[in-house]
Design an enzyme around this catalytic site. Structure first.
Site, short mmCIF file in Angstrom:
data_model
loop_
_atom_site.label_atom_id
_atom_site.label_comp_id
_atom_site.label_asym_id
_atom_site.label_seq_id
_atom_site.Cartn_x
_atom_site.Cartn_y
_atom_site.Cartn_z
N TYR A 15 13.61 -1.53 10.13
CA TYR A 15 13.03 -0.22 10.11
C TYR A 15 13.50 0.83 11.12
CZ TYR A 15 9.80 -2.29 6.94
OH TYR A 15 8.88 -2.91 5.92
N GLY A 33 2.89 7.64 -1.15
CA GLY A 33 2.31 8.90 -1.07
C GLY A 33 2.63 9.53 -2.25
N PHE A 67 0.04 11.05 -4.88
CA PHE A 67 -0.55 12.33 -4.79
C PHE A 67 0.19 13.61 -5.22
CE2 PHE A 67 -2.05 9.06 -1.51
CZ PHE A 67 -3.34 9.07 -2.11
N GLU A 99 1.32 15.99 -8.06
CA GLU A 99 0.96 16.33 -9.31
C GLU A 99 2.08 16.59 -10.05
OE1 GLU A 99 -2.21 18.35 -10.19
OE2 GLU A 99 -3.26 16.94 -8.88
#
Ligand SMILES: NC(=O)c1ccc[n+]([C@@H]2O[C@H](COP(=O)([O-])OP(=O)(O)OC[C@H]3O[C@@H](n4cnc5c(N)ncnc54)[C@H](OP(=O)(O)O)[C@@H]3O)[C@@H](O)[C@H]2O)c1
Length: 297
Positions: free
Chosen positions: A53, A213, A216, A218
């Site tokens: 990471y 994420g 979310f 659209e």
């Protein structure tokens, strides 16, 4: 917070905190310490990271927090991963898999140094390495365990064949498979991994529960279809849509442990609220089928 018992030696909080994106959170060490303490106060005590990471930076940042507030380390279960390795080759950074004995042992020791700790609660092989020799990698993991540098061992992103091979090589010592699952990702349902884990009572850790994420967005048709249904169910239960996603993941009999990737404490709170949501059986299938990827025949 429900604790999920993996072995007599290790239980994890069912909601886990993920630190993959930590290098983008722009937190000072003091702010990170506060952020970690807020998690712990909510019962979210299991923290997930990995050597790769931000090219080791995330482990170093977590380690700086533990160095500055040494009492923190004893309050959490710390999980890290090995097996994806970056090396400077001909002046360029090249990332590849390396699950050889020497690399695993060296990676673990370097992770411990960066994290300012003398043990990991759980150590995972990060990804399916096409060159994986389960006997060699298994020997490395078991030797680290014998040395007391890691408490328990597991894998991540393994399919049922690789999981079985690795588990055979370590005499059944694997305690989890960290896999991706969310309302627009069903890889491990389709591979049979979920059935394998359920029948063997092995509890998976779930990465990207909110599709990182993407859920979310659209303009992503699959995500929009899934979210329209999730929002409808959230209204029925009078809670946030993300709470419903966590409740959906934890409804499954495999007793999965979702890893929350947000830096925001209010979003951890939303995840914790899922513990109190009682989904209707049919609602689970509504979400399962919502994106159009899975069919109920
Ligand atoms: N084993 C593996 O191969 C692997 C791979 C990937 C990840 N992981 C682990 O799994 C953890 C979680 O993965 P993830 O970070 O992808 O999880 P995630 O929780 O699905 O996604 C987190 C991202 O979604 C955003 N988000 C959350 N709620 C939102 C909302 N209501 N509206 C808009 N954006 C929202 C967050 O932004 P904010 O921060 O602004 O809330 C964050 O950028 C990682 O930290 C890591 O520990 C493992």
């Amino acid at each position: 917070m429900t604790k999920i018992k993996l072995t007599d030696n290790l239980s994890l909080s069912q909601i886990i905190r993920g630190f993959w994106r930590l290098d983008t959170w722009e937190l000072s060490t003091d702010e990170l310490i506060d952020n970690m303490k807020s998690s712990i106060d909510l019962g979210v005590t299991s923290f997930d990271t990995a050597e790769i990471y931000a090219d080791t930076l995330c482990e170093s940042q977590i380690g700086e927090a533990f160095a500055k507030d040494p009492a923190l380390r004893g309050k959490v279960e710390l999980i890290s991963k090995t097996g994806i390795y970056k090396q400077e080759i001909n002046g360029e950074s090249f990332g590849y898999y390396n699950t050889t004995y020497d690399r695993i042992v060296r990676s673990c020791k370097e992770s411990l140094q960066r994290l300012h700790t003398d043990y990991l609660d759980l150590y995972l092989i990060h990804r399916e390495d096409p060159l994986l020799d389960p006997w060699e990698a298994g020997r490395a993991m078991l030797d680290l365990k014998k040395e007391g540098l890691i408490k328990e061992i597991g894998v991540s992103n393994f399919d049922p064949f690789k999981f079985d091979a690795m588990n055979k090589a370590v005499d059944g010592a694997l305690v989890t498979n960290q896999i991706e699952w969310n309302p627009v990702c069903f890889e491990h349902f389709n591979s049979g991994m979920m059935d394998y884990l359920t029948v063997n009572k092995i509890h998976p850790m779930i990465w990207s529960p909110l599709a990182g994420g993407r859920l979310f967005q659209e303009d992503d048709l699959q995500c929009k279809k899934a979210m329209d249904k999730i929002k409808e169910i959230a209204e029925r239960h009078n809670c946030e849509p993300d709470t419903i996603v966590y409740a959906w993941i934890m409804y499954h009999p495999v007793q999965a442990m979702p890893i929350v990737g947000s830096r925001k404490v209010e979003r951890i709170e939303s995840a914790v609220k899922a513990m109190d949501v009682k989904l209707e059986h049919y609602e689970w299938y509504e979400i399962y089928a919502a994106s159009g990827q899975q069919q109920i025949r």
